[in-house]
Design a protein around this motif. Structure first.
Motif, short mmCIF file in Angstrom:
data_model
loop_
_atom_site.label_atom_id
_atom_site.label_comp_id
_atom_site.label_asym_id
_atom_site.label_seq_id
_atom_site.Cartn_x
_atom_site.Cartn_y
_atom_site.Cartn_z
N LEU A 11 -17.19 22.22 47.71
CA LEU A 11 -17.92 21.35 47.19
C LEU A 11 -18.93 20.46 48.47
CD1 LEU A 11 -16.78 19.41 44.03
CD2 LEU A 11 -18.00 21.66 44.16
N VAL A 12 -20.27 20.49 48.51
CA VAL A 12 -20.88 19.85 49.34
C VAL A 12 -21.59 18.74 48.69
CG1 VAL A 12 -22.53 20.16 50.93
CG2 VAL A 12 -21.24 22.05 50.49
N ALA A 13 -21.53 17.32 48.76
CA ALA A 13 -22.39 16.40 48.31
C ALA A 13 -23.76 16.28 48.87
CB ALA A 13 -21.83 14.88 48.34
N VAL A 43 -14.41 15.26 48.49
CA VAL A 43 -15.42 15.77 49.05
C VAL A 43 -15.65 15.78 50.45
CG1 VAL A 43 -18.01 16.26 49.01
CG2 VAL A 43 -16.57 15.86 46.74
N LYS A 44 -15.52 16.96 51.14
CA LYS A 44 -15.63 16.80 52.64
C LYS A 44 -16.84 17.46 53.52
CE LYS A 44 -11.70 16.25 54.56
NZ LYS A 44 -10.64 16.67 55.48
N ASN A 45 -17.70 17.90 52.55
CA ASN A 45 -18.92 18.34 53.31
C ASN A 45 -20.20 17.77 52.76
OD1 ASN A 45 -17.88 20.82 54.68
ND2 ASN A 45 -17.23 21.21 52.16
N ILE A 46 -21.10 17.47 53.50
CA ILE A 46 -22.30 16.68 53.11
C ILE A 46 -23.55 17.69 53.47
CG2 ILE A 46 -21.50 14.52 52.86
CD1 ILE A 46 -22.59 13.72 55.51
N ARG A 75 -17.73 11.96 61.52
CA ARG A 75 -16.66 12.53 62.72
C ARG A 75 -14.93 12.33 62.65
NH1 ARG A 75 -19.80 11.11 67.48
NH2 ARG A 75 -21.25 12.79 66.94
N ASN A 76 -14.43 13.47 62.46
CA ASN A 76 -13.02 13.62 62.34
C ASN A 76 -12.71 13.03 60.73
OD1 ASN A 76 -12.53 13.96 64.81
ND2 ASN A 76 -12.65 11.91 65.44
N LYS A 77 -13.72 12.98 59.94
CA LYS A 77 -13.05 13.03 58.42
C LYS A 77 -13.85 13.84 57.69
CE LYS A 77 -13.13 7.68 58.74
NZ LYS A 77 -13.53 6.41 58.53
N LEU A 78 -14.96 14.50 57.90
CA LEU A 78 -15.76 15.45 57.26
C LEU A 78 -15.58 16.68 57.82
CD1 LEU A 78 -18.99 13.76 56.55
CD2 LEU A 78 -17.34 13.99 54.90
N ASP A 79 -15.47 17.84 56.91
CA ASP A 79 -15.68 19.22 57.49
C ASP A 79 -16.85 19.47 58.07
OD1 ASP A 79 -12.83 19.57 56.94
OD2 ASP A 79 -13.33 20.51 55.16
N GLN A 80 -18.17 19.28 57.27
CA GLN A 80 -19.31 19.80 57.90
C GLN A 80 -20.46 19.02 57.12
OE1 GLN A 80 -20.36 23.89 58.26
NE2 GLN A 80 -18.15 24.64 58.17
N VAL A 81 -21.19 18.82 58.35
CA VAL A 81 -22.36 17.96 57.82
C VAL A 81 -23.60 18.86 58.24
CG1 VAL A 81 -23.72 15.84 58.62
CG2 VAL A 81 -21.18 15.88 58.68
N VAL A 82 -24.39 19.32 57.22
CA VAL A 82 -25.58 19.99 57.29
C VAL A 82 -26.57 19.13 56.96
CG1 VAL A 82 -26.84 21.79 56.00
CG2 VAL A 82 -24.44 22.01 56.47
N ILE A 83 -27.76 19.43 57.84
CA ILE A 83 -29.05 18.52 57.77
C ILE A 83 -30.15 19.27 57.19
CG2 ILE A 83 -30.60 16.91 59.17
CD1 ILE A 83 -27.70 15.77 59.16
N HIS A 84 -30.69 18.45 56.19
CA HIS A 84 -31.98 19.27 55.81
C HIS A 84 -32.98 19.00 56.96
CE1 HIS A 84 -35.96 19.32 53.33
NE2 HIS A 84 -35.37 20.64 53.57
#
Ligand SMILES: CC(=O)N[C@H](C=O)[C@@H](O)[C@H](O)[C@H](O)CO
Ligand SMILES: CC(=O)C(=O)O
Length: 320
Positions: A11-13, A43-46, A75-84
């Motif tokens: 899941l990606v929020a 949830v670890k991706n945003i 940082r160090n909490k989420l797996d991935q941060v995707v920026i639109h």
């Protein structure tokens, strides 16, 4: 080739952009928001500055600041941060792509330009290619959302041969109900390790059957835990439990859709469930009505998505 992390999955929020009561971006609650997603929703991706984040209603400088804050606090909490980083202006989109790379985001996503529109696959590919080239080390995702962009070029057609044009292409965020198009994206790209991220939360189970590798959505902000239970049931091939979870989620989404559901309502629901103040949306969106919030709250409670203790704890957390 993009430096390849493990594939974006699960899941990606689609993050909300918190705002103050005066309508300014409110970076001060983002740290708390990260913790809430990880600890309370699993949830670890945003996905930042997309539809739910009102990305296209923010200035370029606001988008940069919001992106930076999510990357820093994640940082160090989420797996991935995707920026639109989609924008009407190619230049702005490139600037945001470059910025995403500089701040250490894990990927970028782009919608089709929606005012002067690409007329065909080649026009759209040419635009996306120029944006992707501004961040040559970042995985690139195409964000297909035809109902909002009005660009109806089929994703299956766009994906055909895309890696030759855009070497960093790594997946698709598919926010449409056309499961023929989605299924064919998966089927025709089986040899490639693309991420197929579905974006219609109330239909995710059908997309899993069709080969979705993950999901990006607004409801994972507050129904992440429930949706994760559905994913787990699906993984262990307990399809009847998975369907029960999906139906339960559908009952809520169906209820709010009938009342009128969009980004404003998402902001209000998230404030209610998490206790973190998301603030009002920005014009042209208007705040959700009190009536909507009361109805949504009653429904969340009746479905067991919100207990009195959740609410109390949430409120306590924000006031401390
Ligand atoms: C149009 C829109 O915002 N779609 C979101 C993501 O793409 C979804 O997460 C929906 O909000 C959700 O599926 C509820 O309809
Ligand atoms: C839902 C989603 O992916 C977005 O808000 O962009």
């Amino acid at each position: 080739m993009a430096s390849r992390k493990k594939n974006l999955q699960g899941l990606v929020a689609a993050t909300i952009t918190p705002m103050t009561e005066h309508g300014e971006i409110n970076l001060s609650v983002i740290g708390q928001y990260v913790d809430y997603l990880v600890e309370k929703q699993g949830v670890k991706n945003i996905f930042v500055n997309g539809t739910t984040g009102e990305g296209l209603s923010l200035s370029i400088s606001e988008r940069r600041r919001v992106a930076e804050e999510w990357v820093t606090k994640g940082r160090n909490k989420l797996d991935q941060v995707v920026i639109h980083v989609g924008a009407l202006s190619l230049k702005e989109s490139q600037e945001l792509a470059k910025h995403a790379a500089e701040i250490g985001a894990d990927g970028i996503a782009v919608i089709a330009p929606f005012f002067l529109k690409p007329q065909n696959k080649d026009d759209l590919t040419a635009f996306l290619k120029e944006v992707a080239a501004a961040a040559p080390a970042l995985p690139f995702y195409y964000y297909h959302i035809p109902a909002l962009t009005g660009v109806k070029i089929r994703a299956e057609e766009l994906l055909d041969g895309i890696q030759e044009k855009i070497p960093t292409f790594q997946g698709l965020k598919f926010s449409d109900t056309d499961l023929l198009d989605f299924g064919q994206c998966v089927d025709q790209n089986r040899q490639r390790q693309f991420a197929f991220l579905f974006g219609v939360d109330e239909q995710l189970l059908s997309a899993l059957v069709m080969g979705a590798t993950g999901a990006v959505g607004s409801t994972y902000n507050y129904l992440g835990k429930k949706t994760n239970q559905m994913l787990e049931a699906y993984e262990r091939k307990d399809f009847s439990s998975a369907l029960n979870y999906q139906f339960c989620i559908q009952r809520f989404i169906n209820f709010v859709i009938k009342l009128g559901f969009g980004v404003s309502q998402t902001k209000a629901i998230m404030t209610l469930v998490s206790g973190i103040p998301m603030g009002p949306p920005r014009l042209p969106l208007q705040r959700a009505s009190k009536e909507f919030i009361d109805n949504a709250e009653a429904k969340l409670k009746s479905l067991g998505f919100l207990s009195f203790t959740d609410l109390k704890n949430g409120n306590l957390e924000t006031s401390s």
